[in-house]
Design an enzyme around this catalytic site. Structure first.
Site, mmCIF file in Angstrom:
data_model
loop_
_atom_site.group_PDB
_atom_site.id
_atom_site.type_symbol
_atom_site.label_atom_id
_atom_site.label_comp_id
_atom_site.label_asym_id
_atom_site.label_seq_id
_atom_site.Cartn_x
_atom_site.Cartn_y
_atom_site.Cartn_z
ATOM 1 N N HIS A 232 -3.501 -5.544 2.637
ATOM 2 C CA HIS A 232 -3.089 -5.595 4.042
ATOM 3 C C HIS A 232 -3.774 -6.820 4.659
ATOM 4 O O HIS A 232 -4.320 -7.652 3.976
ATOM 5 C CB HIS A 232 -3.631 -4.382 4.817
ATOM 6 N N CYS B 143 0.805 -1.215 0.000
ATOM 7 C CA CYS B 143 0.000 0.000 0.000
ATOM 8 C C CYS B 143 0.850 1.285 0.000
ATOM 9 O O CYS B 143 1.433 1.617 -1.022
ATOM 10 C CB CYS B 143 -1.007 -0.045 1.149
ATOM 11 N N ARG C 38 -12.559 6.585 -1.273
ATOM 12 C CA ARG C 38 -11.420 5.702 -1.017
ATOM 13 C C ARG C 38 -11.807 4.285 -1.423
ATOM 14 O O ARG C 38 -12.977 3.926 -1.436
ATOM 15 C CB ARG C 38 -11.051 5.734 0.474
#
Ligand code: GLN
Length: 246
Positions: free
Chosen positions: A193, A96, A132
């Site tokens: 993640h 990320c 997002r």
């Protein structure tokens, strides 16, 4: 085993540490120790200068925009040594925020561009008012199979390399291309993640094989009992994404 230790560098754990990304280090270490390798982990904080000649694998985790700006400056200061080690085959696992900084720039929501280290031909841009990209993600990789995890990023990434895989569920690099992550040289870049490696043992072993080969250590990894990891994957897939077959 009486070999030299495999040295894993965790870069800037004091700044890039979202979503328990440090769990990836624990997985790498244990999977090596279970196979009787010696492991050394160098936790390189932002006040230290990394020594890329010592490491056999570099891990960069995710971070907030504020932390990324600090890390970007630190990385740019050591970019020539980092680049030359990576060109010689040093494996990198970048997640990320850390992944974004390997490219030309990461654009903040304000429009300002934070220069990355240009290790790969890649840009990450902000789209004004766009949401997002958040949620559970599953990716198909021809090398690994299904990779599962969680993503949360504002940046949209485009690059001129092959992706890590194809998005089965979720958003990936930019939410539209169907591509997730990046593979180039021994670089593994991803938005996943979770942390990434506990639920994706095949990926952990693929990264370790690259690191062992780079370290000139035996890279035949005997199989481990991954039933718990597979149960965690199966639970994740069936609970969170019924539409994705494990
Ligand atoms: N700050 C970056 C973004 O929002 C990366 C976030 C992260 O590492 N999860 O795109």
């Amino acid at each position: 085993m009486s070999h030299k230790p495999l040295c894993i560098a965790h870069l800037y754990p004091d700044l890039l540490n979202l979503y328990a990304d440090r769990g990836n280090i624990a997985v790498l270490r244990r999977r090596l120790e279970w196979r009787s390798y010696e492991v050394e982990v160098a936790h390189v904080t932002h006040s230290e200068i990394p020594d890329f000649s010592r490491y056999h694998l570099v891990l960069l985790g995710g971070g907030s925009d504020r932390e990324q700006a600090i890390v970007a400056e630190k990385l740019r200061a050591c970019a020539p040594a980092f680049r030359s080690a990576v060109e010689d085959g040093l494996p990198v696992l970048a997640i990320c925020g850390g992944y974004q900084l390997l490219g030309e720039y990461y654009q903040l929501p304000s429009g300002e561009k934070v220069p990355g280290i240009g290790l790969v031909d890649m840009v990450t841009e902000a789209i004004p008012d766009a949401p997002r990209l958040i949620g559970n993600i599953a990716v198909w990789s021809d090398e690994i199979g299904v990779i599962v995890g969680f993503e949360n990023h504002g940046g949209r990434t485009r690059h001129g390399h092959r992706p890590l895989g194809r998005v089965l569920h979720g958003h990936g690099n930019d939410g539209v291309s169907g591509h997730e992550g990046l593979r180039h040289l021994n670089i593994w870049g991803t938005y996943v993640h979770g942390p990434l490696l506990p639920k994706n043992p095949a990926l952990a072993d693929a990264v370790l094989r690259d690191a062992l080969a780079y370290a000139h250590l035996p890279d035949h990894l005997e199989a481990l009992d991954d039933r718990l990891e597979h149960e965690a994957r199966a639970a994740f897939v069936s609970l969170r994404m019924n539409e994705v077959a494990p």
